[in-house]
Design an enzyme around this catalytic site. Structure first.
Site, mmCIF file in Angstrom:
data_model
loop_
_atom_site.group_PDB
_atom_site.id
_atom_site.type_symbol
_atom_site.label_atom_id
_atom_site.label_comp_id
_atom_site.label_asym_id
_atom_site.label_seq_id
_atom_site.Cartn_x
_atom_site.Cartn_y
_atom_site.Cartn_z
ATOM 1 N N TYR A 57 13.299 -46.532 42.967
ATOM 2 C CA TYR A 57 13.580 -47.127 44.441
ATOM 3 C C TYR A 57 14.709 -46.362 44.927
ATOM 4 O O TYR A 57 15.873 -46.157 44.247
ATOM 5 C CB TYR A 57 13.633 -48.626 44.620
ATOM 6 N N GLU A 59 15.873 -46.662 48.593
ATOM 7 C CA GLU A 59 16.016 -46.762 50.138
ATOM 8 C C GLU A 59 17.245 -46.330 50.675
ATOM 9 O O GLU A 59 18.285 -46.653 50.086
ATOM 10 C CB GLU A 59 15.647 -48.135 50.420
ATOM 11 N N ASP A 203 4.087 -29.882 66.632
ATOM 12 C CA ASP A 203 3.631 -30.362 65.169
ATOM 13 C C ASP A 203 2.702 -29.054 64.361
ATOM 14 O O ASP A 203 1.990 -28.564 64.881
ATOM 15 C CB ASP A 203 2.653 -31.629 65.458
ATOM 16 N N THR A 229 3.190 -31.391 58.078
ATOM 17 C CA THR A 229 2.856 -31.921 56.816
ATOM 18 C C THR A 229 3.386 -30.799 55.715
ATOM 19 O O THR A 229 3.582 -29.647 56.036
ATOM 20 C CB THR A 229 1.261 -31.867 56.631
ATOM 21 N N LYS A 232 -0.547 -28.148 53.727
ATOM 22 C CA LYS A 232 -1.416 -27.207 54.093
ATOM 23 C C LYS A 232 -1.273 -25.664 53.772
ATOM 24 O O LYS A 232 -1.181 -25.595 52.586
ATOM 25 C CB LYS A 232 -1.821 -27.283 55.732
ATOM 26 N N ARG A 238 1.221 -33.535 49.025
ATOM 27 C CA ARG A 238 0.466 -34.368 50.189
ATOM 28 C C ARG A 238 1.805 -35.125 51.023
ATOM 29 O O ARG A 238 2.039 -36.366 50.411
ATOM 30 C CB ARG A 238 -0.535 -34.980 49.790
#
Ligand code: DSN
Length: 420
Positions: A57, A59, A203, A229, A232, A238
């Site tokens: 974790y 954060e 985008d 992203t 691609k 991903r």
């Protein structure tokens, strides 16, 4: 190697999941992946994505975490940020978005209020659902106006963009697409945004690899926000990435955490660092160039078989095949199924001014990033176009499709997957 240890541990611990993974590995090996948004990552990216960082974790951000034990998370996240900034020559990068949609939502949360006006590309003309589709949060929370391509040349109608911007006075203009085969006029959009007092977001999910390699103009100099992203053309894990001008950095960071997300996926951030490192190498530019060469060769070969491509061809990694000319009774859904049986993986796609519904469509979207990763070159593209043509013109005939299937398998056997 870690990956084979992982495989054998999995085989022992959970033969069911192991067997499914084996089948998926074989499926990917034995098929031609022409989905324009997919790719095959390197073993190094895969190893980082499957690493011990999944246990942690973290954060917060490097140097400012809400958990102890984050020193190596800080190292890897800082490395990913530095590499992303270098790759896109951008002032600020946040590598925490879990996906492209969340990368976009970060901009919305940082820059907009519910009820604000946005202007984006029509989904049926190649736009994306996170840019204002009615049933998406972007369409529910904002007033959405959409521009499209012109009927004449199927390229983005800049006069229409200007007219809509003047009329609707958007707070944010969104550029970028999931199915647009041509070069974006970023400067034209910047002029319109400036004129109408709008912020500008690009985008670039589909074309990020081309931009990073300098083979498509970059929207970074002219847009406040650039999202993408990472899986691609960029060929990473991903996930998503939000970039912005320095004066938006604080707002973007707090929109992503704690605004939208909790703990970052550190294993995926490690894999992003690896992918960005790969993209900074000279070989990556050659790879992106080959994607373009292959896309042009595939487009030409399909047109030689009589197919019409939306806008008459492609400038990037993808093309949209219009089934209404020549195969008027065949829907995109039927064609997708037949091609899948033949071992050619594509997706049905709306074409501009499509008369069919999104689950049927009159088009297919084809892209070359994944087959290029396997080492295929322009010489293989007419062969692939021939497979597609034989499958479609047989109307899915079992014998004809089976014959194509065995030839697809033979072709796949000649081109190794990364790591093979
Ligand atoms: N689903 C992606 C694509 O295929 O283009 C966009 O999110």
């Amino acid at each position: 190697m870690a990956s084979s240890n992982v495989s054998s541990a999995l085989q022992k611990a959970d033969p069911d999941v192991f067997a499914i993974l084996q089948r998926e590995t074989k499926r990917q090996h034995d098929t031609l992946e022409l989905i324009a948004s997919e790719n095959h990552v390197s073993p190094a990216v895969l190893e980082a994505a499957g690493s011990v960082f999944t246990n942690k974790y973290a954060e917060g951000y490097p140097g400012k975490r809400y958990y102890g034990g984050c020193q190596h998370c800080d190292e890897v996240e800082s490395l990913a940020i530095d590499r992303a900034k270098k790759l896109f020559n951008v002032e600020h990068a946040n590598v925490q978005p879990h996906s492209g949609s969340q990368a976009n939502q970060a901009v919305f949360l940082a820059a907009l209020n519910p009820g604000d006006q946005i202007l984006s590309l029509n989904l049926n003309h190649g736009g994306h659902l996170s840019h204002g589709m009615k049933v998406n949060i972007s369409g529910k929370w904002f007033n959405v106006a959409q521009y499209g391509v012109s009927q004449k040349d199927e390229r983005i109608d800049m006069a229409e963009v200007r007219r809509q911007a003047r009329e609707t006075k958007p707070k944010l203009i969104i550029t970028g697409a999931s199915a647009y085969p041509r070069i974006w006029d970023w400067a034209g959009f910047a002029e319109i945004a400036e004129e109408s007092g709008a912020l500008l977001m690009a985008d670039v999910a589909h074309i990020a690899g081309l931009i990073a390699a300098g083979l498509h103009p970059s929207p970074v100099p002219t847009s406040q926000f650039v999202t993408t992203t990472t899986h691609k053309t960029l060929r990473g894990p991903r996930a998503g990435l939000t970039m912005c001008k320095g004066d938006w950095a604080k707002k973007i960071d707090s929109a992503i955490f704690p605004g939208l997300q909790g703990g970052p996926l550190m294993h995926i951030i490690a894999a992003k660092a690896v992918a960005f490192g790969e993209a900074l190498r000279p070989e990556f530019k050659q790879y992106q160039q080959q994607i373009l060469t292959n896309a042009k060769a595939l487009a030409e070969a399909l047109m030689k078989h009589g197919y019409r491509l939306v806008s008459g061809g492609t400038d990037n990694h993808l093309m949209l095949l219009d089934l209404t000319s020549g195969h008027a009774d065949v829907t995109g859904a039927m064609a997708e199924k037949w091609l899948e049986t033949a071992g050619i993986i594509v997706n049905k796609n709306m074409i501009p001014f499509d008369q069919r519904k999104p689950m049927e469509t009159s088009g297919l979207r084809l892209g070359t990033p994944a087959v290029t990763t396997r080492g295929m070159q322009a010489a293989q593209m007419p062969t692939i176009a021939g497979f597609i043509h034989r499958t479609l013109s047989s109307n899915g005939d079992t014998k004809a499709v089976e014959k194509v299937r065995s030839e697809v398998r033979e072709l796949c056997d000649q081109f190794k997957m990364p790591g093979e």
